[in-house]
Motif scaffolding. Structure first.
Motif, PDB file in Angstrom:
ATOM      1  N   UNK A   1       0.812  -1.218   0.000  1.00 43.25           N
ATOM      2  CA  UNK A   1       0.000   0.000   0.000  1.00 43.25           C
ATOM      3  C   UNK A   1       0.838   1.258   0.000  1.00 43.25           C
ATOM      4  N   UNK A   2       1.913   1.275   0.790  1.00 53.08           N
ATOM      5  CA  UNK A   2       2.773   2.457   0.867  1.00 53.08           C
ATOM      6  C   UNK A   2       3.521   2.655  -0.441  1.00 53.08           C
ATOM      7  N   UNK A   3       4.135   1.600  -0.978  1.00 49.07           N
ATOM      8  CA  UNK A   3       4.958   1.744  -2.178  1.00 49.07           C
ATOM      9  C   UNK A   3       4.118   2.080  -3.398  1.00 49.07           C
ATOM     10  N   UNK A   4       2.979   1.422  -3.568  1.00 47.64           N
ATOM     11  CA  UNK A   4       2.089   1.765  -4.681  1.00 47.64           C
ATOM     12  C   UNK A   4       1.606   3.196  -4.538  1.00 47.64           C
ATOM     13  N   UNK A   5       1.233   3.587  -3.320  1.00 51.06           N
ATOM     14  CA  UNK A   5       0.790   4.956  -3.081  1.00 51.06           C
ATOM     15  C   UNK A   5       1.866   5.976  -3.406  1.00 51.06           C
ATOM     16  N   UNK A   6       3.116   5.675  -3.035  1.00 53.13           N
ATOM     17  CA  UNK A   6       4.214   6.593  -3.340  1.00 53.13           C
ATOM     18  C   UNK A   6       4.422   6.725  -4.850  1.00 53.13           C
ATOM     19  N   UNK A   7       4.435   5.613  -5.555  1.00 50.35           N
ATOM     20  CA  UNK A   7       4.639   5.659  -7.006  1.00 50.35           C
ATOM     21  C   UNK A   7       3.565   6.499  -7.677  1.00 50.35           C
ATOM     22  N   UNK A   8       2.318   6.291  -7.291  1.00 50.24           N
ATOM     23  CA  UNK A   8       1.226   7.044  -7.913  1.00 50.24           C
ATOM     24  C   UNK A   8       1.324   8.528  -7.582  1.00 50.24           C
ATOM     25  N   UNK A   9       1.653   8.846  -6.329  1.00 49.28           N
ATOM     26  CA  UNK A   9       1.777  10.249  -5.930  1.00 49.28           C
ATOM     27  C   UNK A   9       2.938  10.938  -6.641  1.00 49.28           C
ATOM     28  N   UNK A  10       4.024  10.218  -6.860  1.00 47.08           N
ATOM     29  CA  UNK A  10       5.175  10.791  -7.559  1.00 47.08           C
ATOM     30  C   UNK A  10       4.872  11.035  -9.036  1.00 47.08           C
ATOM     31  N   UNK A  11       3.994  10.229  -9.620  1.00 42.44           N
ATOM     32  CA  UNK A  11       3.635  10.397 -11.026  1.00 42.44           C
ATOM     33  C   UNK A  11       2.562  11.463 -11.241  1.00 42.44           C
ATOM     34  N   UNK A  12       1.776  11.751 -10.208  1.00 45.94           N
ATOM     35  CA  UNK A  12       0.604  12.611 -10.375  1.00 45.94           C
ATOM     36  C   UNK A  12       0.911  13.992 -10.958  1.00 45.94           C
ATOM     37  N   UNK A  13       2.016  14.667 -10.610  1.00 45.67           N
ATOM     38  CA  UNK A  13       2.266  15.989 -11.184  1.00 45.67           C
ATOM     39  C   UNK A  13       2.521  15.975 -12.694  1.00 45.67           C
ATOM     40  N   UNK A  14       2.709  14.807 -13.267  1.00 43.18           N
ATOM     41  CA  UNK A  14       3.060  14.706 -14.682  1.00 43.18           C
ATOM     42  C   UNK A  14       1.834  14.334 -15.511  1.00 43.18           C
ATOM     43  N   UNK A  15       1.765  14.855 -16.715  1.00 43.40           N
ATOM     44  CA  UNK A  15       0.632  14.606 -17.607  1.00 43.40           C
ATOM     45  C   UNK A  15       0.812  13.247 -18.273  1.00 43.40           C
TER      46      UNK A  15
END
Length: 580
Positions: free
Chosen positions: A292-306
């Protein structure tokens, strides 16, 4: 056959699921995407999917269907999971309108110490020596978790849910090509040891072959005991004693499991970990899972990008995804372990401000190399863990609106190869760091008595902007599960690909070590371009096994990864007229 008749009697009372033919994925056989108006089941094995569908057709809950599926998988997919292992379950409770998670992870025996896998010369055992035999066996948690979930969310009687697996074990199942292939490849040398496992998987001295019918009367007896006695039939009494004796008297590597360890085991309800992603809420398991933490981090890190504007097979996406992944794995390796034993800074690791700072690394035009963990407190030491990809995943949607995502495992293919009562015992203790580290920087994931080893299992449920469940997924794959799940989330939430197309995308994996691209599926020009960016690029099989359910109007689509043998089946409830 009684098992087929049992399923058929149920299915005849339902409207059959409509099927949608997806476009064939290059390199894979076309796989049907199932449609279900009221319910859906997707598992890693057709026998388990059919049995789960039949339970749902009777009005059973998602938990009921998962119990039946896991019991069948113990028989038909023994290399991956079973009642001798553990699980993580994520569930959307439709009545309470809330997400809950259940931790059925194995625990270390109370007598275990941080030096469990250390040798006299102060070095850890060779990994292959550690995984085979009784020393690696943790207290199994699957039965306790399923029984506990049934007490809260079950609809049909517990004993009813075990009948399909009992009948199938008595009458026999057809050995699948995957099971036969793994046996022939001898992926687990422990099966060559004399004993129950060798006799079962190599009758008359030859490995089982695809197409053979195999019965398992010992497992039928075990499941009959569980049907009559519930979880107590597993954790106490003759079966518990047999497990303890098999572990402690292992001829090669005796273990520490005791009757007290079994009797005192408890599954734990835990708070799910949820992260916002483009107005959605992506929910998964918290510690001791790192999923849950690692998937959440990956998604949050990608979110600023289109991401939507970037091609899924492009250098640009592969670079962004790899950089986000390496950062998440760096934090995972240092901080995540059983939060009942060590402090895990979950909130700090998912803090938007922290991830914004970490995300600056994604702006690099080349690969900077191995990422260092972020600073969120603690003084943990380095971790030496090698989680393996023999796991299973299932997803269920029931007529009451509940949605379930469940991942279970016995660790290495065929587990410890210690077999009791017709099932294999896990070797999950090798999910701990084999080397405990040195004071004051001890590994967070070191062995401790009663502790649960860190996992990468990542059962995931996504809530839409209105807070309702729209997607459930997960995958086997060891520590690469995190990559498989997060890549599927991008495919479905950003690119909004159809299920079949999303499942067929070439896999990408980066665990803060090297960039692994799926062999025979990745464009050679991508390999060259990523190498030019400084990546250590390797090609290899990325044998994900994603199972996924997606909301579609008032019904559900369901699909299984074409890389494995999974299937999905849905249906519609039929109103029964009262007799006059």
């Amino acid at each position: 056959m009684r098992w087929i008749a049992w399923c058929g009697a149920v299915i005849l009372g339902t409207a059959q699921a409509a099927l949608i033919e997806p476009e064939a994925a290059t390199g894979f056989q076309a796989r049907e995407v199932a449609w279900g108006q009221d319910y859906m089941a997707a598992t890693a094995n057709p026998y388990a999917t059919e049995a789960a569908q039949a339970i749902l057709a009777q009005g059973g809950s998602a938990v009921d269907a998962a119990i039946t599926a896991q019991m069948v998988l113990t028989l038909t997919e023994p290399q991956s999971s079973g009642i001798g292992g553990g699980l993580f379950m994520l569930l959307w409770d439709a009545q309470a309108q809330q997400m809950v998670s259940l931790d059925g992870r194995e625990t270390a025996p109370k007598a275990a110490t941080p030096s469990l896998f250390m040798q006299d010369d102060a070095t850890p055992m060779r990994w292959l020596d550690a995984v085979i035999g009784g020393r690696a066996v943790g207290t199994p948690g699957a039965v306790a978790a399923l029984y506990q979930a049934h007490q809260r969310y079950g609809v049909l009687p517990w004993s009813t849910l075990l009948q399909p697996a009992i009948i199938l074990a008595q009458e026999g199942f057809i050995v699948s090509p995957r099971l036969a292939k793994l046996l022939a490849a001898e992926i687990n040398p422990g099966l060559q040891r004399p004993g129950p496992a060798n006799r079962y998987f190599a009758p008359e001295g030859h490995w089982l072959e695809a197409g053979q019918r195999r019965t398992n009367p010992e497992l039928a007896k075990t499941l009959t005991t569980l049907a009559n006695a519930g979880a107590a039939g597993f954790y106490q009494g003759p079966l518990a004693l047999r497990m303890v004796e098999a572990v402690q008297q292992d001829p090669d590597r005796p273990g520490l499991l005791t009757e007290a360890d079994l009797a005192q085991y408890r599954a734990q309800w835990r708070k799910p970990v949820c992260t916002r992603y483009r107005r959605h809420s992506v929910c998964g398991m918290g510690p001791p899972s790192s999923g849950g933490i690692a998937v959440g981090q990956i998604m949050a890190l990608l979110e600023p990008h289109d991401i939507k504007a970037i091609a899924n097979d492009s250098v640009a996406f592969t670079h962004l995804y790899s950089q986000a992944s390496r950062l998440a794995y760096a934090d995972r390796g240092l901080y995540v372990a059983d939060s009942d034993y060590v402090e895990v800074p979950t909130e700090a690791l998912l803090d938007p401000a922290y991830l914004q700072r970490r995300g600056e690394a994604l702006l690099s035009l080349t690969d900077p190399g191995q990422a260092q963990p972020g600073r969120v407190g603690g003084s943990n030491g380095a971790d030496q863990t090698q989680p393996l990809p023999s796991t299973t995943h299932m997803v269920m949607a029931d007529p009451q609106g509940n949605l379930l995502s469940l991942t279970s495992s016995i660790e290495m293919g065929f587990g410890s190869t210690v077999m009791v009562g017709g099932f294999l015992l896990n070797n999950q203790l090798t999910d701990f760091s084999l080397h405990p580290g040195s004071a004051p920087a001890l590994a967070a994931n070191r062995v401790q008595g009663g502790k649960r080893p860190r996992s990468s299992m990542a059962p995931t449920i996504v809530l839409d902007p209105q807070g309702q469940p729209s997607l459930a997924l997960g995958s086997p794959g060891g520590s690469r599960i995190i990559n498989y799940v997060s890549q599927m989330l991008v495919a479905l939430l950003d690119w909004q690909l159809p299920l079949a197309e999303a499942l067929a995308l070439p896999r990408i994996s980066h665990r803060n070590d090297y960039l692994l691209l799926e062999s025979e599926r990745s464009d050679p020009t991508l390999v060259e371009a990523m190498s030019a960016k400084g990546y250590d690029v390797k090609l290899g099989p990325l044998n994900s096994g994603v199972q996924v359910i997606q909301r579609a109007g008032k019904g559900w689509y369901g699909a299984a990864d074409p890389r494995r043998e999974g299937t999905a089946l849905g249906g519609q409830m039929v109103e029964r007229k009262s007799a006059h």
